[in-house]
Write a protein that holds these residues in place. Structure first.
Motif, mmCIF file in Angstrom:
data_model
loop_
_atom_site.group_PDB
_atom_site.id
_atom_site.type_symbol
_atom_site.label_atom_id
_atom_site.label_comp_id
_atom_site.label_asym_id
_atom_site.label_seq_id
_atom_site.Cartn_x
_atom_site.Cartn_y
_atom_site.Cartn_z
ATOM 1 N N GLU A 39 6.836 -6.930 0.253
ATOM 2 C CA GLU A 39 8.227 -5.454 0.421
ATOM 3 C C GLU A 39 9.814 -5.893 -0.323
ATOM 4 O OE1 GLU A 39 5.591 -2.576 3.717
ATOM 5 O OE2 GLU A 39 6.969 -4.059 4.656
ATOM 6 N N ASN A 56 1.712 6.784 2.518
ATOM 7 C CA ASN A 56 2.924 5.797 3.210
ATOM 8 C C ASN A 56 3.929 6.322 2.846
ATOM 9 O OD1 ASN A 56 4.043 3.249 4.028
ATOM 10 N ND2 ASN A 56 3.284 1.951 2.547
ATOM 11 N N VAL A 99 -0.207 3.103 -4.376
ATOM 12 C CA VAL A 99 0.526 3.236 -4.418
ATOM 13 C C VAL A 99 1.037 2.531 -4.985
ATOM 14 C CG1 VAL A 99 2.421 2.534 -2.738
ATOM 15 C CG2 VAL A 99 0.324 4.044 -1.790
ATOM 16 N N GLU A 100 0.869 1.556 -5.421
ATOM 17 C CA GLU A 100 2.067 0.815 -6.533
ATOM 18 C C GLU A 100 1.601 1.387 -7.885
ATOM 19 O OE1 GLU A 100 0.281 -3.107 -6.385
ATOM 20 O OE2 GLU A 100 0.917 -4.025 -4.659
ATOM 21 N N ARG A 117 6.271 5.092 5.073
ATOM 22 C CA ARG A 117 7.463 4.365 5.389
ATOM 23 C C ARG A 117 7.587 3.578 4.183
ATOM 24 N NH1 ARG A 117 5.289 -0.986 6.459
ATOM 25 N NH2 ARG A 117 7.759 -1.449 7.321
ATOM 26 N N HIS A 118 7.622 3.619 3.233
ATOM 27 C CA HIS A 118 7.764 2.878 2.099
ATOM 28 C C HIS A 118 8.706 3.081 1.349
ATOM 29 C CE1 HIS A 118 6.616 1.015 -2.086
ATOM 30 N NE2 HIS A 118 5.585 1.251 -1.854
ATOM 31 N N GLU A 134 -3.342 0.796 -0.921
ATOM 32 C CA GLU A 134 -2.190 0.721 -1.126
ATOM 33 C C GLU A 134 -2.498 0.267 -3.211
ATOM 34 O OE1 GLU A 134 -2.047 -3.507 0.364
ATOM 35 O OE2 GLU A 134 -2.324 -2.895 2.757
#
Length: 416
Positions: A303, A262, A232-233, A264-265, A229
């Motif tokens: 999100e 990810n 990705v951020e 589905r981001h 996570e």
């Protein structure tokens, strides 16, 4: 020379109230004041008896003290409590934010077990004299929060207050340093102090509990997928900066890596559609935009906040591009999404774009104008612009099913 530094905040963002963190701070504070009552009514011996009853004694442990010990702090001076609660507040609320209150509470309570285990093993092997001393304090569990924080928020910074004095000269201020340096440095210092404490008969700080708790936190972060996570951020943040600086190739590289991590981001998909549109790869850009809109129906509150911040940072640049890629139906979905996440100004622009779309059907245009007017009234109290839109709706689409509602709103606003 004297140098003092301690954390006072971080660059991470909160999206919910840290209820459990506040509750834990409150419980620890209440117990501390009860300790003061015992101290002032019975003196040091009474307080020591309380520590022996509620603290964890490695040589003769009572099961319930695995948990009661974490709410008891040294007294009567408040420094032990203050230091622990400062760290709990600064770092714990962000862990609660990403884990959720229930998982966070369970993690906090159980991580103390790993901290106590490490402290007990270290004492049994190297310093048996301290096995009879009650172990108290929340620092083992808080160290676990630090370990989880350094993995989940490795790309964030810690806000530090510092003050130093050299002979007669002194200075103070605030600075930011990467969390990996601050908390990694703290962990190394704990190891050094832990080794030094093994031969001390008067060691009063459970350095090995801190070390054990920190390791538990790091392992838990890896188990929870927190590193993924965080990566990705970090990639999204780098991509946003690249887009601002017109470094499109760099932005594409970061965004494709984020999507591989990810799929589905939503933010990654939206930004990649903008980058691909810049390279005139329209079909591929539209494909990513369609996936983003489909996934946006399942966004959780965190999100939604991240998406709202993305639109706030890139604003018109992002909206203009995705509207150019969109069909009328997609434009309407984008407008609804912007309204839902609270970007009302951009939602108005999107609804106006739908209303002016030649290929859109009349009902869709009329509904877009109606929603736009409702936002103007509800969020901006702009009655003049809203009435102008509603009257235009009635004139342009007199046979629309939305005309009746538009006239009702016009009548209501006119008589307020």
């Amino acid at each position: 020379m004297v140098f003092v530094v301690f954390p006072i905040g971080t660059s991470a963002k909160l999206t919910r109230r840290p209820t459990v963190t506040l509750l834990l701070i409150g419980l620890n504070t209440i117990v501390y004041f009860l300790e003061l009552v015992v101290f002032f009514s019975g003196g040091t011996k009474a307080l020591q008896r309380l520590f022996e009853e509620l603290g964890f004694i490695p040589i003769s442990p009572k099961p319930y003290t695995l948990f009661t010990s974490m709410f008891v702090h040294d007294a009567p001076l408040p420094f032990h409590l203050f230091g622990n609660m400062l760290y709990l507040w600064i770092f714990g609320r962000y862990i609660e934010n990403v884990l959720g209150s229930i998982i966070y509470a369970v993690f906090y309570m159980t991580s103390q077990l790993g901290a106590i285990a490490m402290q007990t093993v270290a004492l049994k092997v190297f310093n048996t004299d301290l096995l009879f001393v009650p172990q108290v304090g929340a620092s083992g569990a808080i160290a676990a929060l630090l370990g989880l924080f350094v993995v989940r928020f490795y790309h964030e910074r810690v806000k530090l207050f510092y003050i130093y004095r050299v002979i007669w000269y002194y200075d103070y201020g605030v600075t930011y340093l990467p969390s990996t340096i601050v908390l990694g440095g703290w962990f190394v210092l704990e190891i050094v102090n832990g080794v030094l404490s093994l031969t001390s008969r008067n060691a009063s700080v459970g350095h090995w509990a801190h070390i054990g708790g920190f390791i538990v936190g790091v392992l838990a972060a890896l188990l929870f997928g927190s590193l993924k996570e965080a990566q990705v951020e970090s990639l999204i943040s780098c991509a946003e900066q690249s887009i601002k600086c017109n470094m499109w190739k760099s932005a594409e590289m970061h965004l494709r890596r984020a999507i591989r991590a990810n799929r589905r981001h939503v933010v990654a998909r939206l930004l990649l559609s903008v980058v691909l549109a810049h390279f005139r790869r329209t079909d591929e850009a539209r494909k990513h935009l369609q996936v983003a809109l489909m996934e946006s129906t399942q966004l959780n509150p965190d999100e939604e906040v991240a998406l709202s911040e993305c639109f706030s940072k890139l604003g018109e640049k992002l909206l203009t591009t995705i509207l150019e890629l969109s069909t009328p139906e997609m434009k309407f979905d984008i407008a609804l999404l912007l309204e839902r996440i609270g970007n009302c100004e951009l939602a108005i622009e999107a609804f106006k774009s739908v209303a002016s779309e030649e290929t859109a059907d009349e009902e869709t245009k009329a509904l877009a104008m109606l929603r736009c007017a409702e936002i103007l009234l509800k969020d901006f109290n702009d009655k003049e612009s809203a009435l102008q839109l509603l009257n235009e709706l009635c004139v342009r689409f007199p046979s629309s099913q939305w005309v009746t509602l538009a006239k009702h709103i016009i009548h209501k606003v006119a008589h307020e």
